[in-house]
Enzyme design. Structure first.
Site, PDB file in Angstrom:
ATOM      1  CD  GLU A 225      -3.271   0.397   2.088  1.00  0.00           C
ATOM      2  OE1 GLU A 225      -4.324  -0.162   1.782  1.00  0.00           O
ATOM      3  OE2 GLU A 225      -3.016   0.736   3.258  1.00  0.00           O
TER       4      GLU A 225
ATOM      5  CG  HIS B 251       7.282 -29.790   0.017  1.00  0.00           C
ATOM      6  ND1 HIS B 251       7.754 -31.043  -0.301  1.00  0.00           N
ATOM      7  CD2 HIS B 251       8.087 -29.321   1.011  1.00  0.00           C
ATOM      8  CE1 HIS B 251       8.794 -31.323   0.473  1.00  0.00           C
ATOM      9  NE2 HIS B 251       9.019 -30.294   1.280  1.00  0.00           N
TER      10      HIS B 251
ATOM     11  CE  LYS C 263     -12.212   2.281   1.376  1.00  0.00           C
ATOM     12  NZ  LYS C 263     -11.638   3.277   2.271  1.00  0.00           N
TER      13      LYS C 263
HETATM   14  O1  PA5 Z   1      -2.992   1.676   6.002  1.00  0.00           O
HETATM   15  C1  PA5 Z   1      -4.081   2.187   5.811  1.00  0.00           C
HETATM   16  O2  PA5 Z   1      -4.246   3.408   5.922  1.00  0.00           O
HETATM   17  C2  PA5 Z   1      -5.292   1.352   5.463  1.00  0.00           C
HETATM   18  O3  PA5 Z   1      -4.950   0.026   5.251  1.00  0.00           O
HETATM   19  C3  PA5 Z   1      -6.316   1.434   6.582  1.00  0.00           C
HETATM   20  O4  PA5 Z   1      -5.723   1.001   7.770  1.00  0.00           O
HETATM   21  C4  PA5 Z   1      -7.546   0.592   6.293  1.00  0.00           C
HETATM   22  O5  PA5 Z   1      -8.107   0.986   5.078  1.00  0.00           O
HETATM   23  C5  PA5 Z   1      -8.577   0.759   7.415  1.00  0.00           C
HETATM   24  O6  PA5 Z   1      -8.916   2.084   7.583  1.00  0.00           O
HETATM   25  P1  PA5 Z   1      -9.672   2.599   8.853  1.00  0.00           P
HETATM   26  O7  PA5 Z   1      -8.800   2.405  10.029  1.00  0.00           O
HETATM   27  O8  PA5 Z   1      -9.945   4.042   8.586  1.00  0.00           O
HETATM   28  O9  PA5 Z   1     -10.941   1.803   8.985  1.00  0.00           O
END
Ligand code: PA5
Length: 433
Positions: free
Chosen positions: A286, A307, A421
């Site tokens: 990410e 394996h 989303k």
């Molecule tokens: O690293 C990040 O910012 C994302 O992976 C969020 O943690 C994830 O989308 C969850 O978001 P939130 O804590 O707002 O529910």
């Protein structure tokens, strides 16, 4: 500090590292000085030292209450609000934690929810826990993420049916200080809340209440976890490139990427580390996967996956490098015994421990993969304990930030995550989409 980082087999020579050294030092400087892209999300850099003591004391108190009044803790969250706690708890508790007898475990069983919308997963969990004493820790920085919001609505109802007015004493919320639906709901219902500060993004939040409450509720020494991260902070703030493994790791990844190695496989040799790899994958995927650039982070557990994926790694397309996380000692070990009749042909291993055998598997695999033109980096810790896991978290976070800057991306945003989303909301008929 026991984290040892070794890149002797990475097939990268010193001159190549020297070439990128200055750039890496600049990237590191930008992280420390907080003046690079996304610098408003660099609160995690000083976190181990800047812990809010009042809140930390409340976390410990809440963890004690959960231990005393709950058979089960349901932790609701997704992405960075899920994987850090899951990684630490998997690494630092029994492989079969939930199966261990309560008298011995002394802490609640733990289940994670809100990381999917699978009806069968949620239904099965309801059926497993509904007759037990339950507490919930719902975690969402934005307070509006759909997956945990759905799971929380379902479990909030379950707790209210079970405990009536007293349900609120079993609900702990980790969210933004001021805003978001979860914050508003907590204010209205009077839930105990913990804060994810504005300057720390989800995937860098494991050492905030996001990770600390569930980790503490499982009986893990969070003081030691933080101590490890503090020591790592000192170590990886070192501006001398050659003394800073976070800089070296980031530089090596970049060199390998530019040589066409655009898949990094995190390999470990013990299943307790599977979720540390999952956390690492989210952190790097990410953070770096932007502007059509990225090293694709993948993971394997050896010897299991020798394996399955072993063939591909040894012999498939040569666009892979491996980062192997090894643990030198195990507190739990088994020595193989000799048998009078050597029918299974294993007497040659008699007197050896499984740790030794597992380590030889690592050494043999390393030789094979390097011979097969798969560069190998090795991160070795002495043992799996809270101190070392805290240090590892910090090491990977620091290296990821440097690596993102070297790649030329902002490692602290995730604009691509919004795309699915919007489509999903439109298809579901959410107002405004
Ligand atoms: O690293 C990040 O910012 C994302 O992976 C969020 O943690 C994830 O989308 C969850 O978001 P939130 O804590 O707002 O529910």
């Amino acid at each position: 500090m026991t984290l040892v980082f070794n890149y002797d087999n990475s097939l990268v020579n010193k001159d190549e590292i020297e070439e990128i050294r200055k750039l890496t030092e600049c990237a590191h400087e930008e992280v420390l000085e907080k003046d690079g892209p996304g610098s408003e999300f660099l609160g995690w850099v000083d976190l181990p030292e800047n812990l809010d003591e009042e809140e930390y004391a409340r976390i410990k108190k809440a963890a004690e209450k959960i231990k005393s009044d709950s058979d089960v803790l349901v932790v609701i969250g997704i992405g960075g609000s899920y994987l850090g706690a899951k990684a630490a708890i998997s690494a630092l508790t029994n492989n079969f934690y939930n199966e261990v007898d309560k008298d011995f475990r002394k802490t609640p069983k733990i289940y994670f929810l809100g990381q999917n919308i699978s009806p069968s997963y949620i239904t099965d969990l309801i059926n497993i826990v509904k007759d037990k004493d339950i507490s919930i820790n719902v975690i969402s920085k934005s307070g509006t993420t759909t997956e945990p919001a759905i799971a929380f609505r379902i479990f909030k109802n379950l707790l209210e049916e079970k405990y009536g007015d007293k349900a609120k004493e079993r609900i702990y919320v980790t969210t933004d200080r001021n805003k978001g639906a979860l914050k508003d709901l907590s204010n209205k219902e009077g839930y105990e809340t913990f804060v994810i500060s504005d300057d720390i993004g989800g995937r860098y939040s494991v050492l905030t209440p996001v990770g600390l409450l569930p980790i503490a509720a499982c009986g893990i020494d969070t003081d030691k976890l933080i101590e490890g991260a503090k020591a790592a902070k000192i170590k990886y703030s070192n501006k001398n490139f050659w003394e800073n493994d976070a800089c070296i790791y980031a530089a090596l990844r970049n060199i390998l990427y530019n040589k066409g190695k655009d898949i990094e496989i995190m390999a470990n040799y013990t299943p307790e580390l599977i979720y540390l790899s999952e956390w690492w994958k989210q952190l790097y995927g990410e953070s770096e996967g932007k502007n059509h650039k990225a090293i694709f982070p993948a993971s394997v557990t050896f010897t299991t996956d020798l394996h399955s994926m072993g063939q591909l790694i040894q012999d498939g397309k040569r666009n892979i490098f491996e980062t192997v996380l090894t643990v030198r000692e195990s507190e739990k070990d088994i020595i193989l015994k000799a048998q009078d009749e050597d029918l299974d042909g294993l007497n040659y291993l008699a007197g050896k421990s499984l740790s030794e055998i597992n380590y030889k598997a690592f050494e043999g695999t390393l030789l094979a993969h390097v011979e097969g033109d798969v560069p190998n980096l090795n991160i070795e810790i002495e043992k799996l304990n809270p101190y070392n896991i805290g240090a590892l978290f910090y090491f990977f976070e620091m290296a990821c930030a440097i690596s993102g800057y070297l790649l030329g991306v902002n490692p602290f945003n995730q604009p691509g995550v919004e795309k699915y989303k919007k489509n999903m909301f439109r298809l579901l008929g959410k107002p405004g989409f």
